[in-house]
Every structure is written in structure tokens, then in C-alpha cells.
Design an enzyme around this catalytic site. Structure first.
Site, mmCIF file in Angstrom:
data_model
loop_
_atom_site.group_PDB
_atom_site.id
_atom_site.type_symbol
_atom_site.label_atom_id
_atom_site.label_comp_id
_atom_site.label_asym_id
_atom_site.label_seq_id
_atom_site.Cartn_x
_atom_site.Cartn_y
_atom_site.Cartn_z
ATOM 1 C CE1 TYR A 97 48.695 29.797 61.768
ATOM 2 C CE2 TYR A 97 50.945 30.764 63.027
ATOM 3 C CZ TYR A 97 50.390 29.596 61.961
ATOM 4 O OH TYR A 97 51.092 28.576 61.622
ATOM 5 C CB SER A 185 48.650 39.168 65.622
ATOM 6 O OG SER A 185 49.222 38.865 65.168
ATOM 7 C CD GLN A 186 45.212 32.934 63.874
ATOM 8 O OE1 GLN A 186 45.209 32.041 62.671
ATOM 9 N NE2 GLN A 186 44.843 32.521 65.307
ATOM 10 C CG ASP A 273 54.051 44.531 63.680
ATOM 11 O OD1 ASP A 273 55.154 43.567 63.867
ATOM 12 O OD2 ASP A 273 52.625 44.329 63.866
ATOM 13 C CG HIS A 302 53.207 41.666 65.840
ATOM 14 N ND1 HIS A 302 52.573 42.192 65.176
ATOM 15 C CD2 HIS A 302 52.454 40.321 66.385
ATOM 16 C CE1 HIS A 302 51.049 41.502 64.974
ATOM 17 N NE2 HIS A 302 51.759 40.269 65.554
#
Length: 323
Positions: A97, A185-186, A273, A302
Site C-alpha cells: 500500500y 501486504s497489499q 504484525d 509486518h
């Protein structure tokens, strides 16, 4: 330190799916709409200081109108190119992101092993791909609330299909062999979505790392950092829109998409995370019915397994290609 729940509970955590009754029809219609839209791809060689890999600057039409998606396409030169039945395994890479595809050097570790690599921007974030769509709702900076009151007009309907169309691009190339999806992630959430929505497009494997966009209700309960904050900030100003927002988000939830995935999948989570709580990753993993592998990093946040997990991904793909 526990930021979510103990590992033994996470391993059993399988919340009920909350997909709407028209979930499959919604995505079948959306994929069909995308398939009917020409890519209009352009491919231009890009000067890059490598004797083993040719780099191309790619543009193609995103989903809907007026948005051209930008990507880097890396093709190893023969004799350095891997081949499976005369075709080259191809990695399609999605980013996190507010990031971008970056420079081609990001993908060079895969390309120098002989894989073709296609790395694409996500529309309206920090790359070269604009977002020229008009959204009917959403007023907070960022992407998470754009069109949030209508699944048809939600930001990630366009972003997911842009990423499916990246698969369409590599499938159009004569050198493309087995297609592998990857991202963190994204990018992990996009990997899950594309694997679910492109299962008839030759996907050989999916590798989502610390995935975002999964099990939204739990994520909102547990996150401490990151872009889920955009939804909270939107709901502060629009408290009567919370349930309609969750209705929309259910169509884009990686947990609801997970049962549609048929390709072998390697998923990773970090137990510390605070951006994508580990329970949201387990919710996806425990709903996968495909061949699957989970890598858990107990002392990582993360960043997940970082370089250690990159080696796991190399090994995972090699083992699949050797079969």
C-alpha cells in the site's frame, strides 16, 4: 509478546465466511467485463545495465475507463532463461500500500534466476499509474474509502481487476509459461484476489506475504498501525455508514476469496504484525482448500520473513516446477 492470540489458537482460527449471496455472480460478471475490454498494451525496451536481462516499459488499459497501468517487464536473455516445456515461468509481482513497482532492480533477483518478471503499479498510489475513475463516496485521504458504499464503485474492484489484467498481459506473450503470483501486504491481498479470480488463466502458484485486505472486521478490531486507519477515520465522520461499508468490503475480503483459489499457495505471517494482524492471515489460510503451505515468523512484525522468506519462495517455486 502477543499482539493477537496465541499460536495454538491461531492455528484453529477459522471464522465463518461472510460473503453475500451474490458474491460469485458479482465476480463472474466483473471478470467477464474485464475480459471483454482490450488491453491495448504497449511494450518499449528500456535501457538497463544488464547483459543477461532485457527490461521493457509496459503500459496497458486498466479496468474501466481512462487509466493506463504502468509496469516493468523483465525477460532473461537466452541462454540464461529458465524453460519448462519450451516456455519461461513468469512472476507477476504486486506491491504494498502506497508504494509502487519501483525500479527494475527490485525484481532482478528473480530475473537473474531465469524467470520473466512483470511488476505493476497499483492505480492512484505512488507509481506512474493514475486513478482516473470517479467514485461516488469516500472523503478520507488515501484509497480505502473510495466508493466504499457501493461494491460496483469501490476502489479495489478496479485495483483487483487491473491486477488480473496484468496476468492477461503476460499470457499474451509467447515466452510465458507457468504464472506465479507474489506480493507482500497489499501485494499479498492482491495476490490472493488475483489467484481467486484468475484460476482459469494458468496460475501455477500464489505467494501472498503478510496479506492485507483480509478478514476486515477482525483487522479493524486488532490493528495498531497502517492504512486500516483510513476506514476508522472515515467512520468517525460517517458513523451511519459503517455497516454498508462492511457490506461492500465483504466482496473484497481475502478470506471470502480464499476458497476460490485452486493453485498451490505459500502464505506467510508475522506474529508481531500490528498492521495486518496474524489472525487475519490465518483466517485466509484456514479457508484455503488448495495445496497450501504456511510459514510463521514468531518474532517478526509486518516485515514478515524478509530475506529468509524470499529464499523460501525460491525453493517453493523450484519444487513446483520440478514436478
Amino acid at each position: 509478546m502477543i499482539v493477537d492470540m496465541p499460536l495454538a489458537k491461531l492455528e484453529q482460527y477459522r471464522p465463518a465466511l461472510n460473503a453475500e449471496s451474490d458474491f460469485d455472480a458479482f465476480w463472474t460478471r466483473t471478470v467477464r467485463e474485464s475480459d471483454g475490454q482490450p488491453l491495448n498494451a504497449s511494450v518499449e525496451e528500456y535501457p538497463f545495465p544488464s547483459d543477461r536481462v532485457t527490461v521493457y516499459r509496459v503500459r496497458y488499459d486498466g479496468f474501466g475507463q481512462n487509466t493506463r497501468v504502468a509496469g516493468w517487464y523483465l525477460v532473461p536473455q537466452k541462454p540464461y532463461r529458465l524453460e519448462v516445456d519450451g516456455k519461461t515461468p513468469t512472476l507477476v509481482q504486486y506491491h504494498g500500500y502506497s508504494d509502487s513497482k519501483g525500479l527494475p532492480v527490485r525484481q532482478m533477483s528473480w530475473a537473474l534466476q531465469g524467470y520473466c518478471v512483470f511488476a505493476v503499479d497499483t492505480r492512484g498510489q505512488n507509481g506512474e499509474t493514475p486513478d482516473n475513475n470517479t467514485y461516488s463516496s469516500g472523503s478520507i485521504l488515501g484509497c480505502m474509502s473510495k466508493g466504499i458504499l457501493d461494491p460496483e464503485n469501490y476502489y479495489y474492484r478496479y485495483a483487483y481487476m487491473d491486477c488480473v489484467r496484468a496476468v492477461d498481459f503476460v499470457r499474451s506473450r509467447e515466452e510465458t509459461g507457468p504464472i506465479i503470483l507474489a506480493g507482500g501486504s497489499q501485494g499479498g491481498g492482491l495476490t490472493i484476489a488475483v489467484a481467486a479470480l484468475s484460476k482459469d488463466k494458468g496460475i501455477a502458484a500464489a505467494m501472498p506475504d503478510v496479506p492485507y485486505l483480509c478478514h476486515f472486521r477482525r483487522a479493524i478490531e486488532m490493528f495498531a498501525d497502517g492504512p486500516y486507519r483510513e476506514l476508522v477515520d472515515f467512520w468517525k465522520k460517517h458513523p451511519y455508514d459503517v455497516e454498508q461499508s462492511y457490506h461492500t468490503l465483504s466482496y473484497f475480503d481475502g478470506m471470502n476469496l480464499a476458497p476460490r483459489i485452486t493453485c498451490p499457495t505459500l502464505l506467510s505471517v508475522g506474529l508481531l504484525d500490528t498492521i495486518c494482524p496474524p489472525s487475519t492471515g490465518f483466517a485466509v489460510y484456514n479457508h484455503l482448500t488448495c495445496p497450501k503451505t504456511l510459514k510463521v515468523y514468531p518474532y517478526n512484525g509486518h516485515e514478515g520473513g524478509s530475506e529468509f522468506h524470499e529464499i523460501e519462495k525460491w525453493s517453493f517455486v523450484r519444487s513446483l516446477l520440478a514436478r
